[in-house]
Design an enzyme around this catalytic site. Structure first.
Site, short mmCIF file in Angstrom:
data_model
loop_
_atom_site.label_atom_id
_atom_site.label_comp_id
_atom_site.label_asym_id
_atom_site.label_seq_id
_atom_site.Cartn_x
_atom_site.Cartn_y
_atom_site.Cartn_z
N THR A 23 0.84 -1.19 0.00
CA THR A 23 0.00 0.00 0.00
C THR A 23 0.88 1.25 0.00
OG1 THR A 23 -1.77 -1.13 1.18
CG2 THR A 23 -1.77 1.27 1.27
N GLN A 96 -3.62 -6.63 -7.48
CA GLN A 96 -4.23 -7.24 -6.31
C GLN A 96 -5.59 -6.59 -6.06
OE1 GLN A 96 -3.35 -6.39 -2.10
NE2 GLN A 96 -2.58 -8.49 -1.98
N HIS A 173 -7.11 -10.76 -2.89
CA HIS A 173 -6.54 -10.54 -1.56
C HIS A 173 -7.49 -11.12 -0.53
CE1 HIS A 173 -4.14 -9.07 1.57
NE2 HIS A 173 -4.20 -7.75 1.39
N ASN A 176 -4.89 -10.56 5.51
CA ASN A 176 -4.74 -9.28 6.22
C ASN A 176 -6.04 -8.69 6.75
OD1 ASN A 176 -2.12 -9.67 5.48
ND2 ASN A 176 -1.84 -7.70 4.48
N TYR A 178 -9.03 -8.25 5.36
CA TYR A 178 -9.95 -7.54 4.48
C TYR A 178 -11.15 -8.43 4.14
CZ TYR A 178 -6.09 -4.35 4.61
OH TYR A 178 -5.12 -3.51 5.08
N ARG A 225 -4.01 -14.59 -2.46
CA ARG A 225 -3.14 -14.42 -1.29
C ARG A 225 -3.91 -14.81 -0.04
NH1 ARG A 225 0.41 -9.30 1.21
NH2 ARG A 225 2.38 -10.36 0.77
N ASN A 233 -5.81 -6.75 11.55
CA ASN A 233 -7.18 -6.26 11.57
C ASN A 233 -8.11 -7.18 12.37
OD1 ASN A 233 -6.87 -3.80 10.08
ND2 ASN A 233 -6.59 -5.03 8.24
#
Length: 358
Positions: A23, A96, A173, A176, A178, A225, A233
């Site tokens: 990012t 991504q 993605h 992480n 999301y 991924r 998170n």
């Protein structure tokens, strides 16, 4: 092995070093990629494969300030600047696709967009907004079945637009914390019914998104991924996590995806992904396997030589070293990154790092 060519399904790579998605928050005009971003990625085109920063397939997924999207024609044209620049340097690049889900603040979203998640629980912590500074995450609205079908369609559309923009493929993605991992993770997904409640239910959205993308652009252009046992998170391990991910990867393998990319955040202080789980996930996937997480030249080469990965992804060193592959090849010293410019607008700390060539 790090510098050997590799065939990633139908995509020929010049080496086995992957630039991890990072990012950088430079899409300042309507979440659209731009010429500055084209310069940044072209500078790093000597990577065997570039995976772009997280790019939202939906207005609802633009949870962070200044991240790019890929759901309208202006964004296609912006990304085409990037893919043309990378290909002109002989590089390969995939986008991504990242929907932030509940990891969002309303102030970062365009008009008419809303914060969505599998369940109504708020993501703990805060995030930056350009208009209000750091703020607690916005409470998400729990997605209806209609919302879920809509988001599957958004991913499929973004996959099609990615090919129009000149990308060599996409990466889903599902890590992480999301949206896709929000559905995978039992600590976040409190749903019952078809998209929650069981391992099969939690895996369902990811599989349906993957199938929709494959139908749109072909399996050889769709990677994914994953970060099992990740804690980013407010996700974290849960009972049966290893078995759930093994079942997921076996089903993804049956689709013939471009690759599976597994991220271990232990280098940043998170619990490690056990070596056995990584090995089992690799064995479960009949295709290219990427490892990421705190790797350098030595540890990447070791992972390749021991057969633990087919490709190795490196993140932060690529920020400060556009010519990272050549520096590793020569065992040259690396530039140190400037963390205070990781997410700021403009060229400073983005396109101004020196190369060996000067």
């Amino acid at each position: 092995m790090l510098f050997e060519a590799f065939s990633l399904r139908a995509t020929k790579l010049s080496n086995r070093t992957v630039m991890s998605p990072l990012t950088r928050s430079r899409a300042s005009d309507n979440n659209t990629a731009n010429s500055l971003m084209a310069t940044y990625y072209a500078q790093r085109a000597s990577a065997g494969l570039i995976i772009t920063e997280g790019t939202s397939p939906s207005p609802n997924g633009l949870g962070y300030a200044r991240i790019p999207g890929l759901f309208n024609d202006a964004q296609v044209q912006g990304w085409k600047l990037v893919t043309d620049a990378v290909h002109a340097k002989g590089g390969k690049i995939v986008v991504q696709l990242m929907h932030t889900g509940r990891v969002s603040h309303q102030a970062n979203l365009p008009a008419g967009a809303e914060v969505l998640g599998p369940s109504p629980e708020i993501c703990p912590g805060e995030m930056w907004t350009d208009t209000q500074g750091s703020q607690p995450h916005t409470p998400p609205r729990a997605m209806t079945e209609a919302d879920i079908q809509a988001v599957i369609g958004e991913y499929a559309t973004a996959a099609r637009l990615a090919i129009q923009a000149g990308f060599d493929g996409i990466e889903l993605h599902a890590a992480n914390g999301y949206l896709l991992e929000q559905f995978l993770n039992a600590n976040v997904n409190r749903r019952t019914g078809d998209y929650g409640g069981t391992a099969e239910g939690r895996n369902r959205l990811v599989l349906e998104v993957a199938r929709a993308a494959v139908k749109e652009i072909g399996a050889e252009r769709v990677g994914i991924r994953l970060s099992p046992r990740g804690v980013v998170n407010s996700t974290g391990a849960f009972e049966g996590v290893d078995e759930q991910y093994l079942a997921l990867v076996k089903q993804l393998s049956a689709l013939g995806l471009m690759y599976v990319h597994v991220l271990d955040h232990s280098a940043m202080g998170a619990p490690p992904v056990p070596a056995k789980l990584k090995a089992d996930l690799k064995a479960a996937f009949d295709g290219p396997f990427i490892l990421a997480g705190g790797l350098d030249k030595a540890s990447a080469q070791q992972a390749l030589s021991e057969g633990r990965a087919d490709l190795t992804a490196i993140g932060r060193p690529f920020i400060a070293n556009p010519d990272l592959v050549e520096r590793m090849r020569r065992d040259a010293p690396l530039n140190a990154p400037a963390p205070d410019t990781f997410y700021t607008p403009g060229a400073e700390g983005y396109t101004d790092y020196p190369t060996l060539a000067g």
